[in-house]
Design an enzyme around this catalytic site. Sequence first.
Site, mmCIF file in Angstrom:
data_model
loop_
_atom_site.group_PDB
_atom_site.id
_atom_site.type_symbol
_atom_site.label_atom_id
_atom_site.label_comp_id
_atom_site.label_asym_id
_atom_site.label_seq_id
_atom_site.Cartn_x
_atom_site.Cartn_y
_atom_site.Cartn_z
ATOM 1 N N LYS A 201 0.855 -1.192 0.000
ATOM 2 C CA LYS A 201 0.000 0.000 0.000
ATOM 3 C C LYS A 201 0.885 1.235 0.000
ATOM 4 O O LYS A 201 1.604 1.504 0.962
ATOM 5 C CB LYS A 201 -0.930 0.011 1.209
ATOM 6 C CG LYS A 201 -1.911 1.171 1.200
ATOM 7 C CD LYS A 201 -2.864 1.081 2.388
ATOM 8 C CE LYS A 201 -3.872 2.226 2.369
ATOM 9 N NZ LYS A 201 -4.802 2.156 3.538
ATOM 10 N N LYS A 255 -2.157 -1.654 -3.734
ATOM 11 C CA LYS A 255 -2.994 -0.456 -3.724
ATOM 12 C C LYS A 255 -2.108 0.781 -3.771
ATOM 13 O O LYS A 255 -1.191 0.895 -2.946
ATOM 14 C CB LYS A 255 -3.858 -0.441 -2.459
ATOM 15 C CG LYS A 255 -4.797 0.747 -2.354
ATOM 16 C CD LYS A 255 -5.614 0.692 -1.068
ATOM 17 C CE LYS A 255 -6.559 1.885 -0.976
ATOM 18 N NZ LYS A 255 -7.349 1.900 0.277
#
Length: 331
Positions: A201, A255
């Site tokens: 992330k 992400k």
Amino acid sequence: MNIVGSYPKTRLRRLRKSKWLRNLISETSISTNDLILPIFIREGKNKIESIKSMPGIKRYSLDKLSSILNQVRKYKIPTVALFPYTPNSKKDKQGTEALNPNNLVCRGIKLVKKKFPEIGVMCDVALDPYTSHGHDGVIISNKIDNDQTIKILVKQALLQARMGCDIIAPSDMMDGRIGKIRQELDRNNFKDVSILSYAVKYASNFYGPFRDAVGSKSKLKNDKKTYQMDFRNSSEAFREVALDIKEGADMVMVKPGMIYLDIIKQIKNNFKVPVLAYQVSGEYFLIKNAIQKKILKDDSIIESLIAFKRAGACAIVTYFAIDIAKKIKNI
């Protein structure tokens, strides 16, 4: 790479001359089985409200949640991800509301599992929707304290599992939290509850609309670069994924997704675990806004999702899930 043949004997356009032939030899496809729909929930009754920064996306009070879940069921989308819009009155520095067994997410999980038991439920494990400062962890001495945050995240994960959550998805990026969560789930006989780690992330600039949707954007005064990944790095992702798999992650998330296709590809090629992608709110906004202004066509949506599949993602968290399911049905 040896390329056999040459023009005019070889004409690659022969394989593109009709739709049925293009479909016959296509290397990548997408189905509703590949989709996870994020849903924003809020307090109150009889509420379906628009989100200015995310055109077409709504927040639902729990009594109206069935209106969107009926579409999820109709179009055979297998999984939803629940995200709460927590009132300011319920936020504090410790994110205490995350551990309230009667909070929005807990009530949302129970509703879905009672009325729509065939739909899988995925829930974030992170504190940003619940903290008065908008960060994913607790602040001690002006720093996000890793180990104190983990203690809360473990309790949050266990609470969600008790409510019926199928996939626990830690998105906080604290070091070591996957192992602690797995241990606690197993200790409490939740051995079959899956962990999807947001292992990769990035501290991205594409999260703005989402933070607006969950109500943390105005609270966040500093960036999250001390715990989310530096977007200039790629090899660091290998260390993050390796650690989380070793600690017990069943699946990993990259992400954002669309602007990190290279990372998805590398993770897929080097680890034998399911890799998911998140088409984040900023990516959604850019495409949706361009479609509304007639700069792009609707087909740009399916093109963007095919890119995730082509890179190696087995599933995609996307706000376009219902749009694409309708399109797939009509193809």
